[in-house]
Design an enzyme around this catalytic site. Sequence first.
Site, PDB file in Angstrom:
ATOM      1  N   ALA B  16       0.829  -1.200   0.000  1.00  0.00           N
ATOM      2  CA  ALA B  16       0.000   0.000   0.000  1.00  0.00           C
ATOM      3  C   ALA B  16       0.869   1.257   0.000  1.00  0.00           C
ATOM      4  O   ALA B  16       0.645   2.183  -0.786  1.00  0.00           O
ATOM      5  CB  ALA B  16      -0.923  -0.011   1.213  1.00  0.00           C
ATOM      6  N   HIS B 242      -6.288 -17.533  10.027  1.00  0.00           N
ATOM      7  CA  HIS B 242      -6.093 -18.327   8.813  1.00  0.00           C
ATOM      8  C   HIS B 242      -6.146 -19.806   9.172  1.00  0.00           C
ATOM      9  O   HIS B 242      -5.536 -20.229  10.157  1.00  0.00           O
ATOM     10  CB  HIS B 242      -4.746 -17.971   8.192  1.00  0.00           C
ATOM     11  CG  HIS B 242      -4.600 -18.446   6.770  1.00  0.00           C
ATOM     12  ND1 HIS B 242      -4.429 -19.766   6.444  1.00  0.00           N
ATOM     13  CD2 HIS B 242      -4.626 -17.767   5.595  1.00  0.00           C
ATOM     14  CE1 HIS B 242      -4.339 -19.877   5.123  1.00  0.00           C
ATOM     15  NE2 HIS B 242      -4.463 -18.676   4.586  1.00  0.00           N
ATOM     16  N   ARG B 303     -12.042 -18.371   4.812  1.00  0.00           N
ATOM     17  CA  ARG B 303     -11.104 -18.731   5.868  1.00  0.00           C
ATOM     18  C   ARG B 303     -11.758 -18.883   7.237  1.00  0.00           C
ATOM     19  O   ARG B 303     -11.426 -19.798   7.989  1.00  0.00           O
ATOM     20  CB  ARG B 303     -10.015 -17.661   5.936  1.00  0.00           C
ATOM     21  CG  ARG B 303      -9.153 -17.729   4.720  1.00  0.00           C
ATOM     22  CD  ARG B 303      -8.185 -16.595   4.636  1.00  0.00           C
ATOM     23  NE  ARG B 303      -7.321 -16.813   3.475  1.00  0.00           N
ATOM     24  CZ  ARG B 303      -6.418 -15.954   3.056  1.00  0.00           C
ATOM     25  NH1 ARG B 303      -6.252 -14.820   3.693  1.00  0.00           N
ATOM     26  NH2 ARG B 303      -5.679 -16.234   2.012  1.00  0.00           N
ATOM     27  N   HIS B 370      -4.030 -14.072  11.412  1.00  0.00           N
ATOM     28  CA  HIS B 370      -3.413 -13.795  10.124  1.00  0.00           C
ATOM     29  C   HIS B 370      -3.585 -12.366   9.643  1.00  0.00           C
ATOM     30  O   HIS B 370      -2.672 -11.779   9.088  1.00  0.00           O
ATOM     31  CB  HIS B 370      -4.016 -14.757   9.102  1.00  0.00           C
ATOM     32  CG  HIS B 370      -3.494 -14.587   7.715  1.00  0.00           C
ATOM     33  ND1 HIS B 370      -2.159 -14.672   7.415  1.00  0.00           N
ATOM     34  CD2 HIS B 370      -4.120 -14.347   6.539  1.00  0.00           C
ATOM     35  CE1 HIS B 370      -1.992 -14.493   6.112  1.00  0.00           C
ATOM     36  NE2 HIS B 370      -3.155 -14.268   5.565  1.00  0.00           N
ATOM     37  N   GLU B 430      -3.703  -2.752   4.915  1.00  0.00           N
ATOM     38  CA  GLU B 430      -4.301  -3.522   6.010  1.00  0.00           C
ATOM     39  C   GLU B 430      -4.721  -2.637   7.177  1.00  0.00           C
ATOM     40  O   GLU B 430      -5.678  -2.941   7.883  1.00  0.00           O
ATOM     41  CB  GLU B 430      -3.323  -4.618   6.495  1.00  0.00           C
ATOM     42  CG  GLU B 430      -3.985  -5.587   7.472  1.00  0.00           C
ATOM     43  CD  GLU B 430      -3.065  -6.725   7.910  1.00  0.00           C
ATOM     44  OE1 GLU B 430      -2.028  -6.943   7.262  1.00  0.00           O
ATOM     45  OE2 GLU B 430      -3.398  -7.397   8.893  1.00  0.00           O
TER      46      GLU B 430
END
Lengths: 269, 660, 301
Positions: B16, B242, B303, B370, B430
Amino acid sequence: MGNGANSGGRTRNVVFRIKRCDGPGKPSRWEAFRVPVEPNANVISCLNWIAAHPVTMDGRPTTPVVWDSNCLEEVCGACTMVINGRVRQSCSCLIDEYAPNDGDTITLEPMSKFPVVRDLWVDRQRLFEGLKKVKAWAPIDGTYSLGDGPRESPAQQHVRYALSTCMSCGCCLEACPQYLKEEDASKWDTAFVGAAIISQARLFNEHPTGAILKDDRLDALLGVGGINDCGNAQNCVRVCPKDIPLTESIAAIGRAATIHGFKRFFRGA
Amino acid sequence: MTSTNQRVIIVGGGLAGLAAAIRVAEAGLPVDLFSMVPVKRSHSVCAQGGINACNEVARQQGYSEYQHFDETIYGGDFLADQGPVLEMANWAPKIIDLLDRMGVPFNRTAEGRRDLRLFGGSLFKRTHFSGATTGQQLLYALDEQVRRFEAEGKVSKYEFWEFLRPILVGQGDQRRCVGIVAQDMRTMQIRPFRADAVVMATGGCGLIFGKSTNSVICTGGAASRCYQAGAWYGNAEMIQVHPTAIPGADKCRLMSESARGEGGRVWVPRKKGDTRRPKDIPENERWYFLEERYPAYGNLVPRDIATREIFDVCVNEGMGIDGQNMVYLDLTHKDPDYLTEKLGGIMEIYEKFVGVDPRYEPMKIFPSVHYSMGGLWTTFTPGAYQPAEPAGKHEPGMIPPVGTEVGQGMAYGAPNNMMTNIAGLYAFGEVNFAYHGATRLGANALLSCIFDGLFNGVSVVNYVREGVPSTQPAESLEAACFDEASSAEQAKYDGLLATVGTNERDEKFNPYVIAREMGEEMTAASTVVKTGPRLEQCLAKLAELRERYARVQLSDSAGWTNQSLSFARAVGDMLILAEVIAKAGLLREESRGSHKRLDFPDRDDERFGKASVAEFDPATGEHRIFWRDVQTNLVKPRPRTYGKVESDQKGKQEPVGSAG
Amino acid sequence: MTDGQGFLQRHYHLLRRLHSLAGVVPIGAFMIIHLTTNSSVVWGALNGRAHIAESAAGRGIETFQHEVHFINNLPLLLLTEIGVLWLPIAFHAILGVAFALTGSNNVSRYGYQGNKRYALQRLTGYIGFLFIVYHVATLRWGWSFLTPAGTTWSHYYAASTLAAALKGAAGQWSVAGVIVSIGYFIGVSALVFHFANGLWTAAITWGLTISQAAQRRWGYVCSCVGAVLMLAGWSALAGFLFVADYDEAVQIEERMVEQMYGHEYLLELKEKFADRPEIGRSAVRQAATRPYPGPAPLIEE
């Protein structure tokens, strides 16, 4: 997850002998630590333990050991150090493999080819400067939508992918007898660039857009500190944690340099 | 009017941050890029599986950008604002093209086109990949482009610099971010930097949970510092666990979803406590519980679902391998060469860290923390597509109700896109709470990070050129506010240093011990399944840890490269963020996506079809949590089941469009 | 930056490649010829055209002497030597030392075979260069004080002077001779290794062998070349040290001179070299004062 999973039965201890240095220009010293071994322990988990319990084997309180690390999966390249005399990533260095018995010793040293920042942490900026020197990028026309990239055969992708997994960890440079420590950044331009950089030059020469700068890269590599400084000891390929065919890259750039040199000689640049 | 000395600060050099740096530098604004590690070592390198985008093959099988959007919204359990997600899905193919032009070695078909693989939450092959180290490859491509700008003097890198706080001026509506305080991690120098806009691209906060798949810098410290400075934090409770990771002593290593995308099957022995080697267990004595319970998606359910099923099988039913918390992830039925070609990177990780070759022996895996769907709260300007009625479920082959023109979901270049509640302070990647709702689909993270940088980088430029900074550039401000912020951090730093050697060393005040206890508590209370009482217990524990932290003791007084000080300082910030995560989880009395409350097992759109937003009260150190509506006028929320059947039903459907 | 360094900077690639090239051609090529010639003292035993010598060993000496005469009768010999040998060797050696000084060997840490060869390449370069200087100084420039018996080189007496220059007076072992002979063994071995390994690395430098498989295959070829040359070098040395009989050599050499240039010339030659101490002390020298006894009788086995 599984934080509590490994709490059972610490039975075995390993001795860590660590070469420490408080900062640039400061003297080095060795310190030893006795570390209990968890299941699946690696050098990182032991260093973590030392950070939380900074007391040497003879009971003397000391400072936590400083080291560089990030991903711990051997893809970022940060935690490279010299372990038992050989350079490698410390995250993938498993204690059960290196010190299977109680009381076994593991020695940790910082990489010797880069200036020490503190303890096991070294400054690898020269490596990144090398990437600039060989213009390790594809000179695209900006980020506008201009359609897809050039097509590529699977075979060609294999070649480039292997080269592109280089994480700039510096193992190949640490093990190279031609790559010497150079603290003076003004001399980096004429000091040997090393296998990693040569291989990156090849990576971009192999890409249709990257190849636009091929002549620039070869010009940069024809001078002092370039491809010709390679001594063909081929340690690089032996210590590369990603099995990158570095010696093939060196030979391929050697061939390109041969042709380029002749062209330049007769064209007269 | 544009000042010639306007600058943009980007904190974080992952996908990012780098994408934003490229976009902003390209627009002609100088960029100062801060990172705790050389940007090439950012956590994005750990992403393995791939990056999603609609493509021609999938399109001709009935897929579309719109369906990608629909899948993402459905996967996120209708918690994400829908406009930005639509825009992201529409942009995805352009991003792939751009990465391709930058030279990313995507895997290729025989004809030399980009190869595709199947991924969780979709029945179409729509995931582009580069071996099993896609994140690394994408990061390197962006890193190279940034290096090019660096060589041209358009980007200045501050590597091994740690972000300490944003610098704000003004009050109320006038409040804006005009720079940051940062510390050189080698010299320990603390100083302010001026900027007309600051982009936070600092990633996730996995270390709050102790062992996670995250890198060691992913403490969430930077986000927490912004939060403490007044930025809102959204959907903190949405933490992705995850399903497949290798538990280790220092961290849990990710085993990419692509292992299942390429045919990996998850199973345990049908017989409890079966001690036979996996190869010796015949097919009919293996329990492929995901395939059995989810015939349509099989091993490729999202997930959170896979994680809960594995957790259920191991923890509730005690069916884990050897009674331990482990299940098999089996690829041994595939050709070893094929596995090396498609999954070489993760095969190697398993081999190196476990010492067993997963081509011949099933992997033993267990879920691990995760990804954080939550993050700094951000806003946006909605796009042109505003249907009279929200659409229903989008089936393959249906004509999308909207085209892929730029600006359908989110207005291109609007200065407030992905801006936090503080003007001039943006959150990308994120650390941004947008896009993924309550669960992120596999291979959407790389997409959202790059999309943020490329699409919203333009918003940053427009804000700097046309917004408040155009008339009051940061460089024209009085030095006082910068020095003040810097002094505050200096005082904090000095205070921490002063704790060295004050008392006998006490484990209770050891920052590493506090961090470990926080990790264990958070993992136990606030991950796969949660309950109100357990979360309350967790909050009490966190309060205790915060009290202990107030008396934290360091063991290194060095004024040079003091790593443990940096860590100890982050622990304080992590504790605050941990409280937000636990408290938001406690208040969200429903189950949605990754957030599974055993005491509130159903989704409650009426009360909680909303984003949780936390605001920090600096006076009391308390968190105020309120709820904000989520944009749901594009797709109507529907139950999220992924076609689960009861365990007595059998038979597996072939995924649609798995060819190509 | 001085002009010298500037020159190096500008022409670095050219200099490095010339350095590499010089090692192969002419230096390497010359070494092949030289060792082939010298080893003829052994393989010459198979030479059917040798007609002066009667023994197998003698045929070797004769063949060798024949080769030496051929080389010494080449036109513009000195010019060729300077241009094709001495200058290239000096160039290769000086640059080689300069380049070698830019490295630091780390075999103790990384004991890989390739690394050992890297270290050996530099070591053999130094040894080889010293050896060449000694070799040329004693046997070409006449620095006879450096030889065990003060022998001065004469290409008319190639085999016998060599034996004397290696072992000692009249081809009899002396302490200095043992040292010199061991030195020759090391020097020759070093140079052969240096050449064979250099051939292998040159293929990488120039980009002839790229893949690891190609490098391995070329490695086999270079190993074979090295082995053959090593054999040639060692056998030449063994030939002069252990096989060739000094007196027989002198006899053959003198008869060859006589055949080629006539008896008068031989006498002149003998006069000129009368003060050669090792000849004075030799049985042949004493025998030479007596009437020529005619061809030696054939030995029936």
